[in-house]
Design a protein around this motif. Structure first.
Motif, PDB file in Angstrom:
ATOM      1  N   GLY A  34      38.976 -16.968 -66.612  1.00 53.19           N
ATOM      2  CA  GLY A  34      38.754 -17.209 -65.200  1.00 53.19           C
ATOM      3  C   GLY A  34      39.087 -15.975 -64.404  1.00 53.19           C
ATOM      4  O   GLY A  34      39.721 -15.046 -64.902  1.00 53.19           O
ATOM      5  N   PRO A  35      38.672 -15.959 -63.152  1.00 51.80           N
ATOM      6  CA  PRO A  35      38.932 -14.786 -62.311  1.00 51.80           C
ATOM      7  C   PRO A  35      40.412 -14.640 -61.979  1.00 51.80           C
ATOM      8  O   PRO A  35      41.200 -15.584 -62.127  1.00 51.80           O
ATOM      9  N   SER A  36      40.772 -13.476 -61.525  1.00 52.00           N
ATOM     10  CA  SER A  36      42.137 -13.218 -61.089  1.00 52.00           C
ATOM     11  C   SER A  36      42.512 -14.215 -60.002  1.00 52.00           C
ATOM     12  O   SER A  36      41.711 -14.486 -59.095  1.00 52.00           O
ATOM     13  N   GLY A  37      43.703 -14.778 -60.120  1.00 51.73           N
ATOM     14  CA  GLY A  37      44.179 -15.734 -59.133  1.00 51.73           C
ATOM     15  C   GLY A  37      43.778 -17.172 -59.395  1.00 51.73           C
ATOM     16  O   GLY A  37      44.095 -18.066 -58.614  1.00 51.73           O
ATOM     17  N   SER A  38      43.084 -17.412 -60.513  1.00 55.55           N
ATOM     18  CA  SER A  38      42.619 -18.778 -60.794  1.00 55.55           C
ATOM     19  C   SER A  38      43.690 -19.652 -61.438  1.00 55.55           C
ATOM     20  O   SER A  38      43.495 -20.855 -61.587  1.00 55.55           O
ATOM     21  N   GLY A  39      44.818 -19.059 -61.850  1.00 50.98           N
ATOM     22  CA  GLY A  39      45.928 -19.857 -62.366  1.00 50.98           C
ATOM     23  C   GLY A  39      46.186 -19.768 -63.853  1.00 50.98           C
ATOM     24  O   GLY A  39      46.995 -20.528 -64.382  1.00 50.98           O
ATOM     25  N   PHE A 169      49.912 -16.000 -74.917  1.00 51.58           N
ATOM     26  CA  PHE A 169      49.664 -14.598 -74.595  1.00 51.58           C
ATOM     27  C   PHE A 169      49.087 -14.526 -73.193  1.00 51.58           C
ATOM     28  O   PHE A 169      48.044 -15.114 -72.918  1.00 51.58           O
ATOM     29  N   ASP A 170      49.751 -13.804 -72.304  1.00 49.76           N
ATOM     30  CA  ASP A 170      49.276 -13.658 -70.936  1.00 49.76           C
ATOM     31  C   ASP A 170      48.633 -12.288 -70.780  1.00 49.76           C
ATOM     32  O   ASP A 170      49.313 -11.291 -70.532  1.00 49.76           O
ATOM     33  N   GLU A 171      47.342 -12.237 -70.968  1.00 47.00           N
ATOM     34  CA  GLU A 171      46.568 -11.001 -70.879  1.00 47.00           C
ATOM     35  C   GLU A 171      47.277  -9.839 -71.575  1.00 47.00           C
ATOM     36  O   GLU A 171      47.615  -8.828 -70.944  1.00 47.00           O
ATOM     37  N   PRO A 172      47.499  -9.959 -72.892  1.00 44.25           N
ATOM     38  CA  PRO A 172      48.308  -8.958 -73.590  1.00 44.25           C
ATOM     39  C   PRO A 172      47.694  -7.572 -73.673  1.00 44.25           C
ATOM     40  O   PRO A 172      48.386  -6.626 -74.017  1.00 44.25           O
ATOM     41  N   THR A 173      46.415  -7.423 -73.312  1.00 45.53           N
ATOM     42  CA  THR A 173      45.808  -6.091 -73.374  1.00 45.53           C
ATOM     43  C   THR A 173      45.384  -5.571 -72.004  1.00 45.53           C
ATOM     44  O   THR A 173      44.838  -4.483 -71.906  1.00 45.53           O
TER      45      THR A 173
END
Length: 192
Positions: A34-39, A169-173
């Motif tokens: 999802g886009p940035s800020g979507s949770g 994993f929260d956007e690990p790259t």
């Protein structure tokens, strides 16, 4: 392994989650897009007990996390969060390594202090993890002396050292140079 039921999350007046439900089975890989800020990050942080939510329930391996409306969580709420964190590892986008500790110290800290693993055993396990991610020669290095890809590999090893039942994993790259992305994704694929 993870059940989310009718989850509601607010930031002030902003109603971010409006009844999200999700099931993740043991061994299953689920990707949130999802886009940035979507949770996406907020959902992971709710699952791991790092953020509160205002409605619904999260169940992790039979441990229920409930919405907490009072200013201070009860001791039962805090124990449930502690139990979930023992079962769920999390790797953050920004690595979050302890800068005052070596690579080895970063990896053994939680197994020794939280799980009560004898230091010698924790060191042995940490060296094994570091060898598997091609970082054994960096055991005594400070995180500031590592590249972003190396720091993220250490963060993955640190999470795995707790022997979690599930990994988040929260956007690990996201904060890595393009040439490091493949390296970190390879470690995730091989180790998880």
């Amino acid at each position: 392994m993870i059940k989310v039921r009718n989850l509601h999350k607010y930031y002030g007046d902003h109603h971010l989650f409006k009844g999200i439900s999700l099931d993740v089975k043991k061994g299953e890989v689920v990707v949130l897009i999802g886009p940035s800020g979507s949770g996406k990050s907020s959902l992971l942080r709710c699952i791991n007990g790092l953020e509160n939510f205002q409605g619904g329930e999260i169940d992790v391996d039979g441990i229920a996390l409930h919405s907490i409306s009072r200013p201070k969580p009860s001791s039962a709420d805090m124990e449930a969060i502690r139990q979930v964190r023992l079962r769920v590892g999390m790797v953050f986008q920004q690595f979050n390594l302890f800068p005052h500790m070596t690579v080895l110290e970063n990896i053994i800290e939680a197994p020794v202090k939280v799980l009560g693993v004898p230091r010698d055993k924790a060191v042995e396990d940490a060296i094994s993890f570091l060898s598997r991610i091609n970082m054994a020669t960096k055991a005594d290095a400070s995180p500031e002396n590592l590249s972003g890809g190396q720091q993220q590999r250490v963060a993955i090893a640190r999470a795995l050292a707790m022997k979690p039942e599930a990994m988040l994993f929260d956007e690990p790259t996201a904060s890595l140079d393009p040439e490091m992305v493949g390296e970190v994704l390879s470690v995730i694929k091989d180790e998880i």
